[in-house]
Design a protein around this motif. Structure first.
Motif, PDB file in Angstrom:
ATOM      1  N   THR A   1       0.824  -1.213   0.000  1.00 23.53           N
ATOM      2  CA  THR A   1       0.000   0.000   0.000  1.00 23.53           C
ATOM      3  C   THR A   1       0.855   1.258   0.000  1.00 23.53           C
ATOM      4  O   THR A   1       0.432   2.295  -0.529  1.00 23.53           O
ATOM      5  N   ARG A   2       2.036   1.191   0.575  1.00 19.83           N
ATOM      6  CA  ARG A   2       2.926   2.358   0.579  1.00 19.83           C
ATOM      7  C   ARG A   2       3.460   2.669  -0.824  1.00 19.83           C
ATOM      8  O   ARG A   2       3.907   3.783  -1.083  1.00 19.83           O
ATOM      9  N   MET A   3       3.424   1.680  -1.715  1.00 17.03           N
ATOM     10  CA  MET A   3       3.843   1.926  -3.092  1.00 17.03           C
ATOM     11  C   MET A   3       2.763   2.626  -3.910  1.00 17.03           C
ATOM     12  O   MET A   3       3.055   3.217  -4.945  1.00 17.03           O
ATOM     13  N   LEU A   4       1.513   2.552  -3.470  1.00 15.68           N
ATOM     14  CA  LEU A   4       0.389   3.078  -4.236  1.00 15.68           C
ATOM     15  C   LEU A   4       0.157   4.557  -3.924  1.00 15.68           C
ATOM     16  O   LEU A   4       0.613   5.066  -2.894  1.00 15.68           O
ATOM     17  N   PRO A   5      -0.563   5.269  -4.798  1.00 11.23           N
ATOM     18  CA  PRO A   5      -0.895   6.672  -4.493  1.00 11.23           C
ATOM     19  C   PRO A   5      -1.845   6.747  -3.301  1.00 11.23           C
ATOM     20  O   PRO A   5      -2.537   5.777  -2.972  1.00 11.23           O
ATOM     21  N   SER A   6      -1.871   7.899  -2.660  1.00 15.55           N
ATOM     22  CA  SER A   6      -2.800   8.105  -1.547  1.00 15.55           C
ATOM     23  C   SER A   6      -4.241   8.050  -2.053  1.00 15.55           C
ATOM     24  O   SER A   6      -4.493   8.116  -3.264  1.00 15.55           O
ATOM     25  N   VAL A   7      -5.178   7.929  -1.130  1.00 13.97           N
ATOM     26  CA  VAL A   7      -6.596   7.873  -1.510  1.00 13.97           C
ATOM     27  C   VAL A   7      -6.989   9.118  -2.295  1.00 13.97           C
ATOM     28  O   VAL A   7      -7.640   9.032  -3.339  1.00 13.97           O
ATOM     29  N   SER A   8      -6.594  10.290  -1.820  1.00  6.62           N
ATOM     30  CA  SER A   8      -6.969  11.537  -2.491  1.00  6.62           C
ATOM     31  C   SER A   8      -6.345  11.638  -3.880  1.00  6.62           C
ATOM     32  O   SER A   8      -7.006  12.062  -4.840  1.00  6.62           O
ATOM     33  N   ASP A   9      -5.082  11.233  -4.004  1.00  9.48           N
ATOM     34  CA  ASP A   9      -4.425  11.271  -5.317  1.00  9.48           C
ATOM     35  C   ASP A   9      -5.070  10.282  -6.284  1.00  9.48           C
ATOM     36  O   ASP A   9      -5.276  10.590  -7.465  1.00  9.48           O
ATOM     37  N   ALA A  10      -5.389   9.089  -5.794  1.00 15.43           N
ATOM     38  CA  ALA A  10      -6.020   8.086  -6.649  1.00 15.43           C
ATOM     39  C   ALA A  10      -7.392   8.552  -7.105  1.00 15.43           C
ATOM     40  O   ALA A  10      -7.761   8.386  -8.282  1.00 15.43           O
ATOM     41  N   GLU A  11      -8.172   9.154  -6.203  1.00 12.01           N
ATOM     42  CA  GLU A  11      -9.502   9.640  -6.582  1.00 12.01           C
ATOM     43  C   GLU A  11      -9.398  10.797  -7.566  1.00 12.01           C
ATOM     44  O   GLU A  11     -10.239  10.931  -8.467  1.00 12.01           O
ATOM     45  N   TRP A  12      -8.390  11.639  -7.405  1.00 10.42           N
ATOM     46  CA  TRP A  12      -8.162  12.738  -8.356  1.00 10.42           C
ATOM     47  C   TRP A  12      -7.892  12.179  -9.750  1.00 10.42           C
ATOM     48  O   TRP A  12      -8.416  12.683 -10.753  1.00 10.42           O
TER      49      TRP A  12
END
Length: 267
Positions: free
Chosen positions: A164-175
């Protein structure tokens, strides 16, 4: 006669280094190594598609899968250039592309006799281009939605992991999901219009209500509903991610799904 198995295996091998890279080291931005390996990952499927589709339009499932991989990765490279956060989608996108490529390799015939080159009219070329671009954009949107879903689930359970640390944050992913869906809706709308135009020019009909058309229209309306709900109520989080994945499922049924049924179940 073309040995498509050799081409398919070569394309599959070209995906491996870029797929392994996010798991082999930690990185916070797209550096030279990333771009070199992503370039190789794009070149393999693109080379396969150009070799098989040059002067032809092969509607079989392996060709469709490899074309989807090539376009999705090329669009991903463009999105990374425009949005730094998209770099972190690699741990999800590249393995998914590898799975699609492996499926295309497993289903590819050993040899294909392409025959003489045939002309593809302008309407058909435009319709194919926008259809494949739509699927590529929705693939990226679905991957971003999956990233948001995974991140939010980990936050709720208070159990972040190395993945999960490799993935974008929730806000960045939703953007990313929102902007990719807007782009996909515009391109899908163009695809529907070009498809209607081509059908009208060739037969005088407005709509051919086959499975692919109905699923494409349903996906267009579903994405429009998602964008409306986001605008009116701020729909987000895991509920929004599930709806995005449903829209992607509809497009997958319309694009490779129909080819699978016609090539294998009804053959």
């Amino acid at each position: 006669m073309m040995n498509t198995m050799v081409l398919s295996l070569s394309a599959l091998i070209s995906l491996l280094p870029a797929t392994v890279l996010p798991f082999a080291r930690s990185a916070v931005k797209a550096d030279l190594v990333f771009w070199l390996l992503l370039g190789a990952a794009i070149a393999g499927p693109t080379g396969y598609s150009l070799a098989v589709l040059a002067g032809h339009w092969e509607s079989n499932l392996p060709a469709a899968l490899w074309l989807a991989v090539a376009v999705s990765l090329a669009l991903y490279a463009l999105v990374v250039l425009l949005a730094r956060e998209a770099f972190r989608l690699a741990p999800l996108l590249l393995p998914y592309a590898l799975v699609l490529g492996a499926l295309g390799t497993a289903l590819a015939p050993l040899n294909v006799d392409l025959g003489p080159a045939t002309d593809v009219d302008a309407w058909l070329a435009v319709h194919i281009a926008v259809s494949v671009a739509t699927y590529g954009l929705c693939t990226l949107a679905a991957v971003a939605a999956a990233a948001a879903f995974i991140q939010e689930t980990a936050l709720k359970r208070r159990s972040p992991s190395g993945f999960t640390r490799m993935l974008p944050s929730v806000s960045d992913a939703e953007w990313l999901v929102l902007r990719l869906l807007i782009a996909a809706e515009v391109v899908l709308g163009l695809g529907i219009v070009t498809g209607i135009s081509k059908l009208y020019v060739s037969s005088g009909a407005i709509l051919n209500l086959d499975h692919k058309t109905l699923l494409s229209l349903l996906a267009f309306l579903f994405i429009a509903l998602l964008l409306f709900l986001h605008h009116r109520s701020g729909l987000r989080g895991r509920r929004a991610a599930r709806l995005v994945l449903i829209a992607y499922l509809l497009l997958s049924l319309a694009y490779p799904g129909v080819k699978f049924v016609t090539d294998y179940l009804l053959a």
